[in-house]
Design a protein around this motif. Structure first.
Motif, short mmCIF file in Angstrom:
data_model
loop_
_atom_site.label_atom_id
_atom_site.label_comp_id
_atom_site.label_asym_id
_atom_site.label_seq_id
_atom_site.Cartn_x
_atom_site.Cartn_y
_atom_site.Cartn_z
N THR A 1 57.05 -29.23 -31.80
CA THR A 1 56.56 -30.04 -30.61
C THR A 1 55.71 -29.11 -29.76
O THR A 1 55.94 -27.90 -29.86
CB THR A 1 57.88 -30.51 -29.46
N VAL A 2 54.51 -29.73 -29.49
CA VAL A 2 53.63 -29.02 -28.72
C VAL A 2 52.86 -30.14 -27.72
O VAL A 2 53.00 -31.23 -27.95
CB VAL A 2 52.43 -28.41 -29.49
N LYS A 3 52.03 -29.43 -26.72
CA LYS A 3 51.41 -30.43 -25.64
C LYS A 3 50.34 -31.27 -26.54
O LYS A 3 49.94 -30.94 -27.66
CB LYS A 3 50.59 -29.52 -24.81
N LYS A 4 50.14 -32.44 -25.89
CA LYS A 4 49.08 -33.48 -26.31
C LYS A 4 47.99 -32.61 -26.55
O LYS A 4 47.59 -31.51 -25.91
CB LYS A 4 48.93 -34.49 -25.49
N ASN A 5 47.12 -33.04 -27.63
CA ASN A 5 45.82 -32.72 -27.86
C ASN A 5 45.99 -31.09 -28.56
O ASN A 5 45.05 -30.31 -28.50
CB ASN A 5 44.85 -32.40 -26.83
N ARG A 6 47.17 -30.56 -28.79
CA ARG A 6 47.23 -29.35 -29.48
C ARG A 6 47.96 -29.56 -30.96
O ARG A 6 48.52 -30.64 -30.95
CB ARG A 6 48.55 -28.47 -28.62
N GLN A 7 47.84 -28.57 -31.78
CA GLN A 7 48.37 -28.66 -32.98
C GLN A 7 49.51 -27.95 -33.12
O GLN A 7 49.78 -26.82 -32.69
CB GLN A 7 47.14 -28.04 -34.02
N LEU A 8 50.52 -28.58 -34.05
CA LEU A 8 51.72 -27.96 -34.21
C LEU A 8 51.46 -26.57 -35.11
O LEU A 8 50.24 -26.57 -35.64
CB LEU A 8 52.56 -28.89 -35.28
N ARG A 9 52.33 -25.54 -34.97
CA ARG A 9 51.96 -24.37 -35.78
C ARG A 9 51.58 -24.04 -37.14
O ARG A 9 50.77 -23.52 -37.54
CB ARG A 9 53.37 -23.53 -35.41
N LYS A 10 52.15 -24.96 -38.10
CA LYS A 10 51.91 -25.23 -39.30
C LYS A 10 51.89 -26.73 -39.65
O LYS A 10 52.50 -27.21 -40.72
CB LYS A 10 52.99 -24.21 -40.25
N PRO A 11 50.76 -27.29 -39.39
CA PRO A 11 50.60 -28.65 -39.64
C PRO A 11 50.51 -29.00 -41.27
O PRO A 11 50.79 -30.14 -41.51
CB PRO A 11 49.28 -28.99 -38.80
N SER A 12 49.91 -27.98 -41.94
CA SER A 12 50.04 -28.37 -43.37
C SER A 12 51.47 -28.50 -43.80
O SER A 12 51.37 -29.09 -44.88
CB SER A 12 48.97 -27.31 -44.21
N ILE A 13 52.34 -27.73 -43.67
CA ILE A 13 53.45 -27.63 -44.04
C ILE A 13 54.47 -28.84 -43.26
O ILE A 13 55.16 -29.56 -44.03
CB ILE A 13 54.21 -26.30 -43.99
N GLN A 14 54.22 -28.91 -42.09
CA GLN A 14 55.15 -29.75 -41.07
C GLN A 14 54.04 -30.44 -40.37
O GLN A 14 54.27 -30.12 -39.05
CB GLN A 14 56.23 -28.83 -40.62
N PRO A 15 53.78 -31.58 -40.59
CA PRO A 15 52.74 -32.38 -39.91
C PRO A 15 53.02 -33.32 -38.54
O PRO A 15 52.49 -34.02 -37.69
CB PRO A 15 51.85 -33.04 -40.75
N ASN A 16 54.41 -33.47 -38.56
CA ASN A 16 54.86 -34.65 -37.61
C ASN A 16 55.61 -33.88 -36.41
O ASN A 16 56.10 -32.85 -36.53
CB ASN A 16 56.08 -35.42 -38.45
N ARG A 17 55.51 -34.45 -35.46
CA ARG A 17 55.93 -34.05 -34.01
C ARG A 17 57.55 -34.56 -34.06
O ARG A 17 57.68 -35.70 -34.50
CB ARG A 17 55.42 -34.65 -33.15
N TYR A 18 58.38 -33.64 -33.59
CA TYR A 18 59.65 -33.98 -33.35
C TYR A 18 60.22 -33.95 -31.87
O TYR A 18 59.74 -33.13 -31.16
CB TYR A 18 60.66 -33.20 -34.20
N VAL A 19 61.22 -34.78 -31.79
CA VAL A 19 62.11 -34.47 -30.39
C VAL A 19 62.93 -33.34 -30.71
O VAL A 19 63.20 -33.18 -32.00
CB VAL A 19 62.89 -35.74 -30.16
N VAL A 20 63.09 -32.31 -29.96
CA VAL A 20 64.08 -31.21 -29.95
C VAL A 20 64.94 -30.97 -28.94
O VAL A 20 64.81 -31.27 -27.76
CB VAL A 20 62.96 -29.82 -29.71
N LEU A 21 66.18 -31.04 -29.12
CA LEU A 21 67.60 -30.78 -28.38
C LEU A 21 68.03 -29.48 -28.89
O LEU A 21 68.24 -29.19 -30.06
CB LEU A 21 68.56 -31.87 -28.50
N PHE A 22 68.38 -28.62 -27.56
CA PHE A 22 68.90 -27.52 -28.05
C PHE A 22 69.85 -27.28 -26.71
O PHE A 22 69.73 -27.54 -25.74
CB PHE A 22 67.95 -26.04 -28.31
N THR A 23 70.87 -26.34 -27.23
CA THR A 23 71.89 -25.97 -26.06
C THR A 23 72.19 -24.59 -26.05
O THR A 23 72.18 -23.94 -27.32
CB THR A 23 73.15 -26.77 -26.22
N PHE A 24 71.97 -23.97 -24.91
CA PHE A 24 72.39 -22.67 -24.70
C PHE A 24 73.97 -22.50 -24.68
O PHE A 24 74.61 -23.09 -24.04
CB PHE A 24 71.67 -21.92 -23.44
#
Length: 191
Positions: free
Chosen positions: A54-77
């Motif tokens: 996940t990244v801000k709108k109009n920004r590119q994911l870190r490795k779009p050629s490997i993982q081009p889809n945006r995801y929802v992310v849930l994490f717990t501390f």
């Protein structure tokens, strides 16, 4: 033995106070803020990066050629010495199983000190049949997120925006599966 019991009593009391008291809620970030990026090592030795998913709108994911889809992310501390954290695992696993084939990533961000007498995270998760990936933090990311009490759950949408923050857990009072499912269902519809 007496010192060990005293130690456990202090840890248990502290975790309940820190994990449940609203005065220990997340102060630094709020719903609507952009989630700070993080990279943490998984148990396999690989690094997980928030901006892989996940990244801000109009920004590119870190490795779009490997993982081009945006995801929802849930994490717990989380920490193994924290009773509310451990109680929260089963409902989180239910949510994880419900959505494991959707565009959502789950992470347990582990704050357990490996040099402490606390149970080993990998063993505890295995014994409880928890399949959510866990990554080690040592409070670096927790400080970045302003964590004052655990467990704390964050749900980040596909555009890096914090959509939900939940501090603490009481099994008797909560419908965690239903509440998280409702938020996730809404966020998965985002385009």
């Amino acid at each position: 033995m007496r010192n060990y019991i005293l130690y456990l009593t202090i840890v248990f009391s502290t975790s309940i106070i820190n994990g449940q008291d609203s005065d220990f809620s997340v102060k630094k970030l709020k719903v609507g803020d952009i989630a700070p990026n993080w990279s943490l090592k998984s148990e396999s030795g690989r690094f997980e990066f928030l901006k892989n998913w996940t990244v801000k709108k109009n920004r590119q994911l870190r490795k779009p050629s490997i993982q081009p889809n945006r995801y929802v992310v849930l994490f717990t501390f989380f920490a193994t010495w924290c009773p509310p954290c451990v109680e929260q695992l089963q409902p989180l696993e239910e949510v994880f199983q419900k959505y494991k084939d959707e565009k959502i990533k789950f992470f347990i961000i582990d704050e357990t000190d490996p040099t402490s007498d606390a149970p080993d995270t990998k063993t505890l998760l295995s014994d409880k049949n928890i399949n959510i990936p866990h990554i080690k933090d040592n409070w670096k990311v927790a400080r970045k997120y302003g964590i004052k009490g655990i467990p704390t759950i964050f749900i980040i949408d596909k555009f890096g925006t914090i959509q939900n923050i939940r501090v603490g857990f009481t099994k008797e009072e909560e419908n965690l599966v239903g509440e998280l499912s409702e938020i996730i269902d809404q966020r998965l519809l985002d385009k």
